[in-house]
Design an enzyme around this catalytic site. Structure first.
Site, PDB file in Angstrom:
ATOM      1  N   THR A 255       0.835  -1.024  -0.056  1.00  8.84           N
ATOM      2  CA  THR A 255      -0.004   0.103  -0.097  1.00  8.84           C
ATOM      3  C   THR A 255       0.842   1.346   0.032  1.00  8.84           C
ATOM      4  O   THR A 255       0.468   2.267  -0.751  1.00  8.84           O
ATOM      5  CB  THR A 255      -0.789   0.082   1.238  1.00  8.84           C
ATOM      6  N   SER A 294      -6.760  -0.700  -6.482  1.00  9.04           N
ATOM      7  CA  SER A 294      -6.585  -1.027  -5.365  1.00  9.04           C
ATOM      8  C   SER A 294      -5.083  -1.458  -5.397  1.00  9.04           C
ATOM      9  O   SER A 294      -4.518  -1.956  -6.532  1.00  9.04           O
ATOM     10  CB  SER A 294      -7.355  -2.295  -4.773  1.00  9.04           C
ATOM     11  N   THR A 295      -4.439  -1.237  -4.304  1.00  7.54           N
ATOM     12  CA  THR A 295      -3.066  -1.748  -4.411  1.00  7.54           C
ATOM     13  C   THR A 295      -3.036  -3.179  -4.638  1.00  7.54           C
ATOM     14  O   THR A 295      -1.931  -3.733  -5.165  1.00  7.54           O
ATOM     15  CB  THR A 295      -2.622  -1.583  -2.770  1.00  7.54           C
ATOM     16  N   ASN A 296      -4.073  -3.925  -4.336  1.00  3.34           N
ATOM     17  CA  ASN A 296      -3.878  -5.331  -4.492  1.00  3.34           C
ATOM     18  C   ASN A 296      -4.108  -5.776  -5.921  1.00  3.34           C
ATOM     19  O   ASN A 296      -3.783  -7.096  -5.952  1.00  3.34           O
ATOM     20  CB  ASN A 296      -5.247  -6.018  -3.847  1.00  3.34           C
ATOM     21  N   THR A 341      34.519 -38.348 -11.807  1.00  2.46           N
ATOM     22  CA  THR A 341      33.217 -38.704 -11.260  1.00  2.46           C
ATOM     23  C   THR A 341      33.645 -38.573 -10.000  1.00  2.46           C
ATOM     24  O   THR A 341      34.632 -39.525  -9.541  1.00  2.46           O
ATOM     25  CB  THR A 341      32.629 -39.771 -12.010  1.00  2.46           C
ATOM     26  N   SER A 472      47.070 -12.301  -1.944  1.00  2.01           N
ATOM     27  CA  SER A 472      47.220 -12.502  -0.473  1.00  2.01           C
ATOM     28  C   SER A 472      47.884 -11.313   0.041  1.00  2.01           C
ATOM     29  O   SER A 472      48.906 -10.751  -0.743  1.00  2.01           O
ATOM     30  CB  SER A 472      47.950 -13.925  -0.190  1.00  2.01           C
ATOM     31  N   LYS A 478      50.761 -15.324  -4.931  1.00  3.50           N
ATOM     32  CA  LYS A 478      49.345 -15.986  -4.924  1.00  3.50           C
ATOM     33  C   LYS A 478      48.378 -15.120  -5.690  1.00  3.50           C
ATOM     34  O   LYS A 478      48.043 -13.952  -5.638  1.00  3.50           O
ATOM     35  CB  LYS A 478      48.935 -16.226  -3.384  1.00  3.50           C
TER      36      LYS A 478
END
Length: 624
Positions: A255, A294-296, A341, A472, A478
């Site tokens: 609303t 309506s807001t709805n 796998t 790092s 790294k």
């Protein structure tokens, strides 16, 4: 490619580049046509070309978040991505076309060749480009200074009333008393409606369609209808978005969002009509702007439009990621490697097959997202409070749906049952599930990228990710897989949002789902970060990724899993004996097969050719 003379002259007038230089420059490029709402390039992606607009207009915007800042509109003759002539850097802005455009594009490689073969012409063009960029920066600086001056201007207060009493509103504000109460009640996240421009656009489209339908059904006079539509046009152009100040986290089933829109439209409309803000007798937020609504029905419809508009950006970003993976699949089609796998050696495959599978995953995610978007085309405008259409005139629901479809450009449909559509948030759940599916599959790809690039000395090291930053503060040299890590986290967030959307939709009770505000936030924010993640993953990781071919082949030759490819020739039992011997002695399967004279080197290498290892084939009858 031949360019029409009037295009050259027009562009020369805009850029200041002489026609001879410009004609030669443009001849190096090719013509590209862009459709409505199509992106030419995204912010933070590498510059790949520079070009000139031949037809149409291009919008330059800034901001990868939900609220983009419009920088300028470029029309025929304007240069695009001309910064590539000055530096090899990423785009600091994004560019898209609202209605379509034609651009003559000169790729990076052609520019580099021109710089070597025609340096005088190249640097004459560069000098004019530098002048143009300087002028543009001065103009934008002036605009920024002016806007800051206006922002701090205070010109008193006005008094507004609602059913709870009266409040003072800053006179420069276009929102009203109900918005003010919502700002005070819902100081939660600091993320406001104006952070999601598509939400504002969705509400503007709804209000415009409602005004036009009400006018045709004699519920609104021509002046008020035209004024409401004028303000909605302004909202669609990006104006007054800063006036949408309600937190996205709110009670009341939306609303407050609806009233924020009603009040902004009413007060700006009053200004256009020559009245004072708050003088609602002439244009009322409820009686006129919210007429037959309506807001709805307004709020869920606006959410659906906002999501549909957002999907227009997400899907192209996903397609770009899909294309990047397909390019790598083609590049790596001859790179033999071990498949795995359960993190154990399996059987050989190509790295190209691995990346092709990733591309197919993204393609399936795109189709799922598009299917979820189709479900959002059913809207409940005309339902008003609970679906019965109370306070709306006969024929309004069908008419307002037709108007909204035309305004938005989406093939919207009136929901079959407005009572059901007002309380059922199932279409939002479907959309969220599609986003979760995409997030799961993109995250899986990122998991694999991190594994395959692990090392470089003590991991798999089958691929190299482009180094983006030192990894790092303590370990020199790294480099971390920061882009896949980032995208993983984005995907986790989208997956979490899906749980919230499911709970919010399930919280619908009787004739209304009160938790649609959190659904709106999670869907819109999820789409936004997923779109940005796809762009970043493609541009800053996949495109620059390379294969360690020797490492991949070494794993194949050393792997126990290699024996699986030999089973049809020497039998399972003998293959198992060789596998056990390899495990116990550390010798490679490849060497053991040769040492035992089971196959010649030529025969074994023939079996290990990628095309023989990775597709069903007729097993050769070798004699040991």
């Amino acid at each position: 490619m031949h360019i029409k003379q009037h295009h050259i002259e027009q562009a020369a007038g805009v850029t200041g580049i002489n026609t001879t230089d410009l004609a030669a420059f443009l001849a190096e490029g090719s013509n590209h046509n862009y459709g409505p709402n199509e992106w030419l390039f995204q912010e933070s992606t590498p510059r790949l070309w520079t070009g000139i607009i031949l037809e149409g207009e291009v919008e330059i915007v800034r901001g990868l978040h939900g609220r983009t800042q419009h920088i300028m509109t470029l029309s025929k003759g304007a240069l695009l991505s001309e910064g590539l002539l000055l530096e090899d850097d990423v785009h600091i802005n994004g560019a898209y076309t609202r209605h379509g455009a034609t651009v003559q594009q000169i790729p990076r490689e052609k520019l580099a060749a021109c710089q070597k073969t025609h340096p005088d012409r190249y640097y004459r063009i560069v000098s004019r480009v530098a002048v143009g960029i300087n002028r543009r920066m001065r103009l934008l600086s002036d605009q920024l200074y002016t806007s800051r001056q206006e922002t701090h201007q205070i010109n008193g207060f006005r008094t507004e009333y609602d059913s709870l009493g009266q409040r003072e509103i800053p006179n420069q504000a276009y929102y009203g008393v109900q918005t003010l109460r919502a700002m005070e009640n819902f100081a939660i996240s600091g993320v406001f409606i104006h952070n999601f421009e598509h939400m504002i656009e969705g509400m503007a489209m709804v209000k415009m369609a409602a005004a036009q339908a009400n006018y045709e059904l004699d519920r609104l006079d021509a002046t008020r209808m035209a004024t409401i539509c004028t303000v909605c046009d302004e909202l669609l152009k990006g104006q007054l978005h800063d006036q949408f100040t309600v937190d996205m986290f709110q009670g009341g089933a939306g609303t407050s969002s609806n009233m924020n829109a009603n009040e902004v439209i009413a007060n700006r409309g009053l200004e256009l009509l020559g009245h004072q803000k708050g003088d609602y007798v002439h244009l009322h937020p409820n009686d006129h702007v919210n007429c037959s609504q309506s807001t709805n029905d307004v709020y869920p419809t606006a959410i659906k439009l906002a999501v549909l508009l957002s999907i227009r950006s997400l899907v192209p970003a996903m397609h770009e990621l899909e294309r990047a993976l397909k390019r790598k699949a083609e590049e790596f089609k001859d790179v033999l490697k071990m498949g795995r796998t359960e993190n154990q050696d399996a059987v050989p495959m190509t790295l190209g097959q691995e990346f092709s599978a990733y591309a197919v995953m993204i393609g399936s995610s795109i189709r799922a997202v598009e299917h979820g978007a189709d479900e959002l085309l059913d809207i409940n405008m005309g339902a008003t409070a609970i679906g019965t259409g109370i306070n709306s005139p006969p024929g309004y629901a069908d008419l307002v749906t037709k108007k909204l479809a035309k305004i938005s450009g989406f093939p919207l449909r009136r929901a079959h049952n407005l009572v059901e559509a007002t309380q059922n948030a199932g279409s939002f759940v479907q959309m969220s599930a599609s986003l979760k599916r995409a997030a799961v599959q993109i995250s899986k790809v990122c998991n694999d990228l991190r594994w395959l690039s692990s090392g470089p000395r003590c991991g798999l090291n089958e691929i190299n990710l482009p180094p983006m930053q030192p990894g790092s503060t303590i370990m020199p040299g790294k480099v971390n897989p920061v882009i896949p890590e980032l995208v993983n986290q984005v995907c986790y967030q989208v997956m979490g949002y899906d749980t919230v959307v499911s709970m919010a939709a399930e919280a619908s009770e009787l004739e209304l789902c009160m938790a649609e505000p959190i659904i709106a936030y999670d869907l819109l924010h999820g789409i936004m970060i997923l779109k940005n993640a796809c762009i970043t993953l493609a541009a800053r990781c996949i495109n620059g990724l390379t294969a360690n071919r020797e490492q991949c082949l070494m794993y194949v030759e050393d792997s126990i899993g290699l024996i699986t490819a030999i089973v049809p020739i020497i039998g399972y039992d003998q293959s198992a004996d060789i596998a056990m011997e390899a495990l116990q002695t550390g010798a490679s399967v490849y060497c053991l097969i040769l040492d035992k004279g089971l196959l010649s080197k030529e025969q074994l290498d023939d079996l290990l050719r990628p095309e023989n290892m990775t597709d069903p084939r007729e097993i050769p009858r070798y004699q040991a």
